[in-house]
Write a protein that holds these residues in place. Structure first.
Motif, PDB file in Angstrom:
ATOM      1  N   MET A  31      -4.109 -38.117  -4.430  1.00 38.19           N
ATOM      2  CA  MET A  31      -4.935 -37.352  -3.682  1.00 38.19           C
ATOM      3  C   MET A  31      -6.418 -37.963  -3.575  1.00 38.19           C
ATOM      4  O   MET A  31      -6.867 -38.508  -4.490  1.00 38.19           O
ATOM      5  N   GLU A  32      -7.094 -37.951  -2.495  1.00 41.40           N
ATOM      6  CA  GLU A  32      -8.148 -38.507  -2.325  1.00 41.40           C
ATOM      7  C   GLU A  32      -9.533 -37.675  -1.691  1.00 41.40           C
ATOM      8  O   GLU A  32      -8.908 -36.759  -0.781  1.00 41.40           O
ATOM      9  N   ASP A  33     -10.350 -37.475  -2.527  1.00 40.13           N
ATOM     10  CA  ASP A  33     -11.315 -36.473  -1.796  1.00 40.13           C
ATOM     11  C   ASP A  33     -12.409 -37.472  -1.057  1.00 40.13           C
ATOM     12  O   ASP A  33     -12.958 -38.729  -1.453  1.00 40.13           O
ATOM     13  N   ILE A  34     -12.965 -37.045   0.077  1.00 35.14           N
ATOM     14  CA  ILE A  34     -13.915 -37.773   0.722  1.00 35.14           C
ATOM     15  C   ILE A  34     -14.790 -36.576   1.220  1.00 35.14           C
ATOM     16  O   ILE A  34     -14.723 -35.461   1.677  1.00 35.14           O
ATOM     17  N   ARG A  92     -20.197 -36.750  -7.981  1.00 35.50           N
ATOM     18  CA  ARG A  92     -19.226 -37.319  -8.586  1.00 35.50           C
ATOM     19  C   ARG A  92     -18.816 -36.649  -9.806  1.00 35.50           C
ATOM     20  O   ARG A  92     -17.600 -36.406 -10.022  1.00 35.50           O
ATOM     21  N   THR A 107     -15.205 -34.844 -10.184  1.00 36.39           N
ATOM     22  CA  THR A 107     -14.343 -35.186 -11.367  1.00 36.39           C
ATOM     23  C   THR A 107     -13.919 -34.157 -11.952  1.00 36.39           C
ATOM     24  O   THR A 107     -12.857 -33.892 -12.475  1.00 36.39           O
ATOM     25  N   ASN A 111     -11.435 -31.963 -10.384  1.00 36.65           N
ATOM     26  CA  ASN A 111     -10.091 -32.519 -10.181  1.00 36.65           C
ATOM     27  C   ASN A 111      -9.409 -32.258 -11.355  1.00 36.65           C
ATOM     28  O   ASN A 111      -8.110 -32.179 -11.524  1.00 36.65           O
ATOM     29  N   LYS A 122      -5.942 -30.460 -12.000  1.00 33.20           N
ATOM     30  CA  LYS A 122      -4.777 -30.949 -12.529  1.00 33.20           C
ATOM     31  C   LYS A 122      -4.318 -30.464 -13.770  1.00 33.20           C
ATOM     32  O   LYS A 122      -3.206 -30.096 -13.820  1.00 33.20           O
TER      33      LYS A 122
END
Length: 45
Positions: free
Chosen positions: A1-4, A28, A32, A35, A39
Motif C-alpha cells: 500500500m502506498e499513501d500519496i 509523516r 506512519t 498505518n 496494520k
C-alpha cells in the motif's frame, strides 16, 4: 500500500518554510502512526 499526500501551505515563501519545517514531518508521523494502527487492526481481525 502506498499513501500519496499532496498539500501546499499558503503565504508564499513563509508558507514554504513552515511546510518544510513543520507540516511535512508532522504528516509523516501522522501517516506512519495511522498505518501502524491499520496494520494492527487488520492482523487482529
Amino acid at each position: 500500500m502506498e499513501d500519496i499526500l499532496q498539500f501546499e501551505a499558503p503565504f508564499g515563501w513563509l508558507g514554504w518554510i513552515v511546510e518544510r519545517l513543520i507540516l511535512m514531518p508532522y504528516m509523516r508521523r501522522f501517516l506512519t502512526h495511522r498505518n501502524e494502527n491499520l496494520k494492527r487492526l487488520a492482523e487482529h481481525s
